[in-house]
Design an enzyme around this catalytic site. Structure first.
Site, PDB file in Angstrom:
ATOM      1  N   VAL A   1     -10.777 -38.191  34.080  1.00 54.01           N
ATOM      2  CA  VAL A   1     -11.436 -38.970  35.053  1.00 54.01           C
ATOM      3  C   VAL A   1     -10.981 -40.332  35.236  1.00 54.01           C
ATOM      4  O   VAL A   1     -11.418 -41.090  34.212  1.00 54.01           O
ATOM      5  CB  VAL A   1     -12.928 -38.879  35.170  1.00 54.01           C
ATOM      6  CG1 VAL A   1     -13.627 -39.333  36.214  1.00 54.01           C
ATOM      7  CG2 VAL A   1     -13.431 -37.248  34.821  1.00 54.01           C
TER       8      VAL A   1
ATOM      9  N   GLY B   1     -11.468 -40.781  29.879  1.00 52.48           N
ATOM     10  CA  GLY B   1     -11.960 -41.407  30.815  1.00 52.48           C
ATOM     11  C   GLY B   1     -11.198 -42.473  31.219  1.00 52.48           C
ATOM     12  O   GLY B   1     -11.605 -43.651  31.841  1.00 52.48           O
TER      13      GLY B   1
ATOM     14  N   LYS C   1     -17.317 -36.565  29.281  1.00 51.71           N
ATOM     15  CA  LYS C   1     -16.071 -37.688  29.774  1.00 51.71           C
ATOM     16  C   LYS C   1     -16.231 -38.901  28.574  1.00 51.71           C
ATOM     17  O   LYS C   1     -17.148 -39.515  28.545  1.00 51.71           O
ATOM     18  CB  LYS C   1     -16.343 -38.206  31.106  1.00 51.71           C
ATOM     19  CG  LYS C   1     -15.404 -39.071  31.252  1.00 51.71           C
ATOM     20  CD  LYS C   1     -15.891 -40.283  32.758  1.00 51.71           C
ATOM     21  CE  LYS C   1     -14.763 -41.303  32.850  1.00 51.71           C
ATOM     22  NZ  LYS C   1     -15.480 -42.064  33.949  1.00 51.71           N
TER      23      LYS C   1
ATOM     24  N   SER D   1     -15.136 -42.469  27.534  1.00 53.16           N
ATOM     25  CA  SER D   1     -14.114 -43.715  27.965  1.00 53.16           C
ATOM     26  C   SER D   1     -13.768 -44.585  26.953  1.00 53.16           C
ATOM     27  O   SER D   1     -13.330 -45.735  27.491  1.00 53.16           O
ATOM     28  CB  SER D   1     -14.670 -44.374  29.300  1.00 53.16           C
ATOM     29  OG  SER D   1     -14.824 -43.379  30.233  1.00 53.16           O
TER      30      SER D   1
ATOM     31  N   TYR E   1     -21.455 -38.418  29.526  1.00 48.54           N
ATOM     32  CA  TYR E   1     -20.549 -39.663  29.589  1.00 48.54           C
ATOM     33  C   TYR E   1     -20.922 -40.540  28.663  1.00 48.54           C
ATOM     34  O   TYR E   1     -21.926 -41.181  28.713  1.00 48.54           O
ATOM     35  CB  TYR E   1     -20.980 -40.030  31.147  1.00 48.54           C
ATOM     36  CG  TYR E   1     -20.329 -41.101  31.864  1.00 48.54           C
ATOM     37  CD1 TYR E   1     -18.904 -41.494  31.238  1.00 48.54           C
ATOM     38  CD2 TYR E   1     -20.538 -41.822  32.763  1.00 48.54           C
ATOM     39  CE1 TYR E   1     -18.011 -42.375  31.535  1.00 48.54           C
ATOM     40  CE2 TYR E   1     -19.944 -42.821  33.339  1.00 48.54           C
ATOM     41  CZ  TYR E   1     -18.723 -42.972  33.006  1.00 48.54           C
ATOM     42  OH  TYR E   1     -17.838 -44.241  33.214  1.00 48.54           O
TER      43      TYR E   1
ATOM     44  N   SER F   1     -18.903 -44.924  37.136  1.00 53.35           N
ATOM     45  CA  SER F   1     -18.787 -46.475  36.815  1.00 53.35           C
ATOM     46  C   SER F   1     -17.998 -47.087  38.298  1.00 53.35           C
ATOM     47  O   SER F   1     -18.680 -48.209  38.654  1.00 53.35           O
ATOM     48  CB  SER F   1     -18.355 -46.908  35.701  1.00 53.35           C
ATOM     49  OG  SER F   1     -18.951 -46.476  34.792  1.00 53.35           O
ATOM     50  N   ASN F   2     -16.913 -46.497  38.461  1.00 53.31           N
ATOM     51  CA  ASN F   2     -16.196 -47.071  39.708  1.00 53.31           C
ATOM     52  C   ASN F   2     -16.869 -47.027  41.016  1.00 53.31           C
ATOM     53  O   ASN F   2     -16.483 -47.750  41.751  1.00 53.31           O
ATOM     54  CB  ASN F   2     -14.952 -46.092  39.781  1.00 53.31           C
ATOM     55  CG  ASN F   2     -13.951 -47.058  40.304  1.00 53.31           C
ATOM     56  OD1 ASN F   2     -13.516 -48.044  39.877  1.00 53.31           O
ATOM     57  ND2 ASN F   2     -13.143 -46.586  41.260  1.00 53.31           N
TER      58      ASN F   2
END
Length: 282
Positions: free
Chosen positions: A240, A223, A197, A199, A169, A78-79
């Protein structure tokens, strides 16, 4: 004649089953070799004033990351603002990062798309560009239809076809959809699905995932730096974390403290990181 046709059909089905089993065995071998434990920054994608990918700035950032003891890098999480990149740009960014990555570090690349077909195609291109594993977000445009059955089907078809291990994810803040716990548990049994992952920040859920998949070689990554220590406490093996882009050394130190069982020191450092994390990810 009917016996001949039946034999040919049976022979064909056996060959197809053998080929699929071989692919799953090959993928399982790759997945079994990959240890995800550690800290990964989900790196940003720099852009020029003309909105092209700024590969020179990306190279400069990669030189900075190389000085910090990360386990590897995550590209186009996403980043990395992957929705704003073309397929060609996504693949070229992976290739660029791979060329500059220090030996021994892992490259995990986002390859999620809305359709299963597109996800498989991008995953194959991403793997060819050098990714060691792919991070695959849940399809979410038709989120009302994305129940456990649909998501299990999507990720299973992908994992069957992927030449590299798959990391699930779940990022409900961006997708509006949390990968259901029962889907994670079932998918954890696939030999080419390596981990998840998560988040969402629900430590109870993370603990349940660890508990319910402990019979599998399944790895859970936090996350966010905001709950990294808590995730380690319930069995996560790494993180992450967007904050690692600016406080990478501190995140690696927190990981070291948790793995070493130095929980009091870890608690102090975790508390110091909560406010910077909130400011960085707001």
């Amino acid at each position: 004649m009917q016996c001949v046709r039946a034999w040919r059909s049976l022979n064909y089905l056996c060959r197809v089953a053998h080929h699929r089993a071989w692919k799953r065995t090959q993928s399982h071998t790759a997945a079994a070799r990959l240890d995800l434990s550690g800290i990964y920054p989900p790196i940003a994608t720099p852009f020029t004033a003309k909105e092209d990918v700024d590969y020179q700035k990306l190279e400069e950032n990669l030189q900075k990351y190389a000085k910090i003891p990360f386990k590897g890098l995550v590209v186009q999480g996403s980043n990395g603002e992957y929705p704003y990149l073309t397929v060609e740009e996504r693949v070229e960014v992976v290739r660029t990062v791979k060329q500059s990555l220090p030996a021994g570090r892992l490259l995990i690349a986002g390859s999620g798309c809305e359709s299963t077909r597109a996800t498989i195609q991008l995953t194959q291109k991403t793997a060819a560009a050098g990714a060691d594993a792919v991070l695959v977000v849940t399809p979410c445009f038709y989120k009302g239809k994305m129940d456990s059955r649909a998501l299990i089907h999507h990720f299973t078809k992908l994992a069957d076809s992927s030449p590299v291990p798959v990391v699930l994810y779940s990022v409900p803040a961006n997708t509006g959809l949390e990968l259901p716990l029962d889907a994670v548990v079932e998918l954890s049994q696939h030999p080419n699905i390596l981990g998840v992952k998560d988040s969402g920040g629900d430590i109870t859920r993370i603990g349940l995932i660890v508990h319910k998949t402990k019979a599998q070689d399944f790895q859970v990554l936090a996350g966010s730096a905001g709950f990294l220590m808590a995730a380690y406490c319930v069995g996560a093996i790494g993180g992450v974390c967007a904050l690692a882009n600016v406080l990478g050394q501190e995140l690696c130190e927190l990981e070291h403290l948790c793995v070493s069982g130095r929980w009091e020191e870890a608690r102090v450092l975790q508390q110091r990181l909560i406010e910077p994390n909130a400011a960085h990810t707001a």
